[in-house]
Design a protein around this motif. Structure first.
Motif, mmCIF file in Angstrom:
data_model
loop_
_atom_site.group_PDB
_atom_site.id
_atom_site.type_symbol
_atom_site.label_atom_id
_atom_site.label_comp_id
_atom_site.label_asym_id
_atom_site.label_seq_id
_atom_site.Cartn_x
_atom_site.Cartn_y
_atom_site.Cartn_z
ATOM 1 N N PRO A 137 -1.549 -1.799 -10.504
ATOM 2 C CA PRO A 137 -1.309 -0.645 -9.624
ATOM 3 C C PRO A 137 -1.901 0.627 -10.241
ATOM 4 N N LYS A 138 -2.827 1.252 -9.551
ATOM 5 C CA LYS A 138 -3.564 2.359 -10.141
ATOM 6 C C LYS A 138 -3.597 3.571 -9.220
ATOM 7 N N ILE A 139 -3.377 4.747 -9.809
ATOM 8 C CA ILE A 139 -3.553 6.012 -9.086
ATOM 9 C C ILE A 139 -5.023 6.384 -9.166
ATOM 10 N N SER A 140 -5.705 6.388 -8.057
ATOM 11 C CA SER A 140 -7.119 6.776 -8.049
ATOM 12 C C SER A 140 -7.265 8.289 -8.066
ATOM 13 N N SER A 141 -6.440 8.969 -7.262
ATOM 14 C CA SER A 141 -6.486 10.427 -7.201
ATOM 15 C C SER A 141 -5.132 10.946 -6.749
ATOM 16 N N TYR A 142 -4.507 11.798 -7.594
ATOM 17 C CA TYR A 142 -3.214 12.366 -7.219
ATOM 18 C C TYR A 142 -2.967 13.621 -8.042
ATOM 19 N N LYS A 162 -2.526 6.241 5.471
ATOM 20 C CA LYS A 162 -3.061 4.960 5.932
ATOM 21 C C LYS A 162 -3.287 4.030 4.747
ATOM 22 N N SER A 163 -2.930 2.762 4.939
ATOM 23 C CA SER A 163 -3.173 1.751 3.919
ATOM 24 C C SER A 163 -3.878 0.565 4.559
ATOM 25 N N ARG A 164 -4.745 -0.049 3.769
ATOM 26 C CA ARG A 164 -5.486 -1.227 4.229
ATOM 27 C C ARG A 164 -5.437 -2.276 3.141
ATOM 28 N N ALA A 201 -2.252 -16.524 -4.083
ATOM 29 C CA ALA A 201 -2.893 -15.462 -3.300
ATOM 30 C C ALA A 201 -3.494 -14.415 -4.220
ATOM 31 N N LEU A 202 -4.662 -13.922 -3.849
ATOM 32 C CA LEU A 202 -5.287 -12.743 -4.429
ATOM 33 C C LEU A 202 -5.244 -11.650 -3.373
ATOM 34 N N PHE A 203 -4.992 -10.408 -3.775
ATOM 35 C CA PHE A 203 -4.842 -9.363 -2.769
ATOM 36 C C PHE A 203 -5.205 -8.000 -3.341
ATOM 37 N N GLU A 204 -5.455 -7.078 -2.427
ATOM 38 C CA GLU A 204 -5.670 -5.674 -2.785
ATOM 39 C C GLU A 204 -5.174 -4.805 -1.640
ATOM 40 N N THR A 205 -4.400 -3.795 -1.977
ATOM 41 C CA THR A 205 -3.938 -2.804 -1.012
ATOM 42 C C THR A 205 -4.431 -1.438 -1.452
ATOM 43 N N ARG A 262 -4.233 2.356 -5.322
ATOM 44 C CA ARG A 262 -4.438 0.976 -4.897
ATOM 45 C C ARG A 262 -3.703 0.022 -5.838
ATOM 46 N N THR A 263 -3.406 -1.171 -5.303
ATOM 47 C CA THR A 263 -2.801 -2.238 -6.086
ATOM 48 C C THR A 263 -3.583 -3.519 -5.857
ATOM 49 N N ARG A 264 -4.013 -4.125 -6.958
ATOM 50 C CA ARG A 264 -4.660 -5.440 -6.888
ATOM 51 C C ARG A 264 -3.755 -6.445 -7.580
ATOM 52 N N GLY A 265 -3.849 -7.693 -7.163
ATOM 53 C CA GLY A 265 -2.960 -8.632 -7.819
ATOM 54 C C GLY A 265 -3.212 -10.087 -7.511
ATOM 55 N N LEU A 266 -2.454 -10.897 -8.235
ATOM 56 C CA LEU A 266 -2.446 -12.348 -8.095
ATOM 57 C C LEU A 266 -0.996 -12.793 -8.002
#
Length: 745
Positions: A627-632, A552-554, A574-578, A600-604
């Motif tokens: 773009p960051k790996i939080s847990s893998y 799932k992604s939000r 646009a500013l965004f985060e997935t 997650r990926t945050r960006g402009l």
């Protein structure tokens, strides 16, 4: 080289385009409706001379070209977008046909290579070759659509029959179904028009490049028209020794009822790529882990085999679109699509897999003139077939003072994958790193096993979208989709049903501007990439089907859009985060795959497109990603905190043209791609690069023009992609193409 002599299968595997059209047409009752249109393609080749004889050039009425050819259109092509793009709470990048032509782009890969926020991935033989884009940090190889319908097969898409490329940014499962974590790509094809026109182009360039296209349209009644697009391209890839390009495409389309409430369009497309596969240069070596970038060998070095390697990629698409307008406020559309594809190849996979950690020999020392690499076989015969039906009902109505623009629909699809095992390969060998010999002769005979079903996917979907116009300043955008996804590889199977949704609010401080905020979701069920990975060395296989629920992604996005200069210029920000909170990961204690990963990926993102004045056009963009790996976990390796592989933090492009004289247009630009890691451990790096391009076009009159494109002017060493650091794909070097175009209307 004669493929049959090299041990390849009989030529009947790939029949001529006319034979394939006939075969496709007779494979199902749906296909029979397309045969009439396909037959007309031969007659349409005579359109130009027959029509030209009737034209008196002295009396031609000329319509001026649109004075903002790069401007984002007011609406997306899909009825699922229930508001104009200016009022849609989502980033949508549109690359127009004029921009594609001005930049000299001939493939989808060319288009995406200079689109900010998108990086390219690579197949490696087991993972099929073809277009593999990453949007906002997430793979979208199975999120490519043609006229709003998913194109599941991995292949190399062409531009000769494309009116625009729409890149939908952010989770798009509410629009598209499974996948779409970072976004999706829609290729809008050319359609018949109620007009008579003809355009033919022929171009020649360095590396023996040449390309010819034809685009002809005939209005045969007050509401009927026929259009034919044809393309043939050959030569070599500049800067890559002997890597050939051999493409062919034909796309006839027939329309009835144009300009009336009831319309029918029948179309067929056949695209062939018979080219030399090129995986680039060997990259990662365990013997020298300190070498974390591709070794700078001669960029012309080819590490494949000229007399052996081949790739035959065929994509056949037949489509019927029926539309009916009940009223101006209620419309119906049904799309039926049948596709067949073949991805058949034998390629060389270059690597340093012969050099294990601790090996101090000269052969494993890239600093030595006697260094060697290993050449492995990668072979595949894989076919896919799909039948998809999509029904849309859309329009508008009022509830009190609130105006609703809605779209609702159903989608049913079945996708099947077939494989043949391949044996009798040339075999593994070692060769010189700095002086490879791609011209060796080999004694081998390819042998093919029987065609076997490798897997199938069945989908059933229901969706509803609504834009509620509260007043002149404020609107709310909603979307909801329910999918049932069944996947089976005849060893394992799984069925998942899942919801996805989107919610957005738009505030308009002015008629030509909007500020929005949105939230959306996406789902990645197990087995969604069935047939798009695994099965190396000719073995049948596909993506594993895990007994796991969908990932799932939000995502949220805050942005603004403005149409300036009398709606000739669009600017966006646009500013965004997935966030993907249920990513697949390996438990290091048990070895089980779980949904314990997070990333997650945050960006402009900034963009501008359109015209500053009637002479000056511009298309530019900048994207910053974190773009960051939080847990893998993968086995015993832990990648927490690392950057997601293949993704650049920064990318940008600027392209502009100016009409310096009434008949002379010049243009140029630059594209920047930041450094990307090629592995989860963030050890192997693809260095950043800047590519400069330029063009000049002289229009002798309204019928004849000459255009020169020079791409990668500085001959920069561009690494398009890598497969987890095993090898690095090398992009084209400096290329020239001089194209003459004749047209009349």
């Amino acid at each position: 080289m004669d493929h049959q002599a090299a041990g390849q299968p009989p030529a009947t595997l790939l029949a001529s385009p006319s034979q394939e059209a006939f075969s496709l047409a007779h494979d199902s009752s749906l296909g029979r409706h397309f045969w009439a249109g396909a037959v007309l393609s031969g007659a349409a080749l005579a359109i130009a001379p027959a029509y030209a004889a009737e034209v008196t050039l002295d009396t031609v009425t000329v319509t001026e070209q649109h004075d903002a050819p790069y401007q984002t259109p007011s609406k997306a092509s899909s009825p699922k977008f229930t508001a104009p793009l200016l009022d849609t709470p989502k980033s949508v990048t549109v690359i127009t046909e004029e921009l594609i032509k001005d930049r000299g782009a001939t493939s989808l890969q060319d288009v995406l290579r200079t689109t900010p926020g998108i990086t390219l991935g690579s197949g490696e033989g087991g993972t099929p070759t073809g277009d593999r884009p990453f949007i906002r940090g997430y793979e979208a190889s199975t999120d490519i659509f043609i006229d709003g319908v998913r194109d599941y097969a991995r292949g190399s898409h062409e531009t000769f029959n494309i009116e625009s490329v729409e890149v939908i940014k952010g989770p798009s499962s509410a629009y598209t179904g499974r996948g779409g974590t970072g976004g999706s790509i829609n290729l809008q094809t050319k359609s018949p028009k109620l007009d008579n026109f003809f355009e033919a182009s022929t171009g020649f360039g360095n590396a023996k490049q040449w390309r010819s296209t034809v685009d002809g349209n005939v209005k045969f009644s007050e509401s009927g028209a026929f259009r034919l697009n044809v393309m043939k391209m050959g030569g070599e890839v500049p800067g890559r020794d002997g890597v050939k390009v051999d493409r062919f495409g034909i796309a006839p389309s027939l329309a009835f009822g144009l300009g009336t409430p009831t319309r029918l369009k029948l179309s067929y497309s056949h695209i062939e790529n018979n080219d030399m596969p090129d995986l680039g240069i060997p990259f990662k070596t365990a013997a020298h882990p300190e070498l974390n970038r591709p070794i700078e060998v001669d960029r012309n070095n080819f590490y494949g085999r000229h007399n052996v390697d081949f790739r035959e990629n065929v994509m056949k698409t037949a489509t019927a679109i029926f539309e009916h307008d009940f009223t101006s406020e209620l419309k119906f559309r049904n799309t039926t699509r049948q596709t067949k594809s073949l991805n058949h190849y034998l390629m060389s996979r270059p690597s340093f897999d012969n050099c294990v950690a601790g090996n101090t020999s000269a052969a494993c020392n890239p600093g030595s003139a006697s260094a060697q690499f290993r050449r492995d076989d990668r072979a595949r015969w894989r076919s896919s077939e799909a039948l998809i039906n999509q029904t849309d009902l859309f329009g508008s109505f009022n509830t009190g003072s609130v105006k609703h623009s809605f779209s609702t629909g159903l989608e049913f699809g079945k996708e099947e994958i077939y494989d043949k095992t391949i044996t009798g390969l040339p075999g593994r060998e070692h060769d010189s790193l700095y002086n490879p010999n791609p011209n060796k002769q080999y004694n081998y005979q390819l042998q093919y096993g029987p065609q076997k079903a490798a897997g199938e996917i069945k989908t059933q979907s229901l969706y509803l979208f609504d834009t509620m116009q509260i007043n002149d300043k404020f609107s709310i955008n909603t979307g909801l989709r329910r999918d049932r996804f069944e996947v089976n590889n005849f060893t394992d199977s799984r069925t998942d049903s899942f919801w996805n949704y989107q919610l957005g609010a738009v505030y308009k401080p002015a008629e030509n501007g909007s500020i929005y905020v949105s939230y959306g979701t996406s789902s990645n069920p197990s087995g969604e990439n069935l047939g798009q990975s695994g099965g190396a060395d000719g073995a049948a296989g596909g993506a594993a089907i895990r007994n796991l629920k969908p990932e799932k992604s939000r995502s949220w996005e805050l942005g603004t859009k403005w149409d300036l200069l009398n709606h000739k210029l669009s600017v966006t920000a646009a500013l965004f985060e997935t966030k993907k909170t249920d990513a697949r990961s390996t438990n290091p204690l048990t070895g089980d795959v779980t949904l314990g990963g997070n990333n997650r990926t945050r960006g402009l993102e900034l963009g501008v497109s359109g015209a500053i004045n009637p002479k000056w056009s511009i298309w530019a963009g900048y994207t910053y990603l974190d773009p960051k790996i939080s847990s893998y976990r993968s086995g015993n390796e832990v990648f927490d905190g690392n950057r997601i592989k293949f993704i650049a933090k920064q990318s940008a492009t600027l392209w502009t043209t100016y009409k310096v004289l009434p008949n002379l247009t010049v243009g140029g630009g630059a594209s920047y791609m930041g450094m990307r890691y090629a592995d989860d451990a963030n050890q192997m790096q693809l260095p950043s690069h800047v590519r400069y391009d330029a063009m000049a076009r002289y229009e002798f009159n309204h019928q004849l023009s000459l255009q020169l494109n020079v791409n990668n002017i500085s001959n920069a060493r561009v690494y398009d992609a890598s497969h987890v650091g095993v090898f690095a794909n090398v992009g084209p070097g400096r290329s020239y193409m001089l194209t003459g175009t004749y047209r009349f209307q």
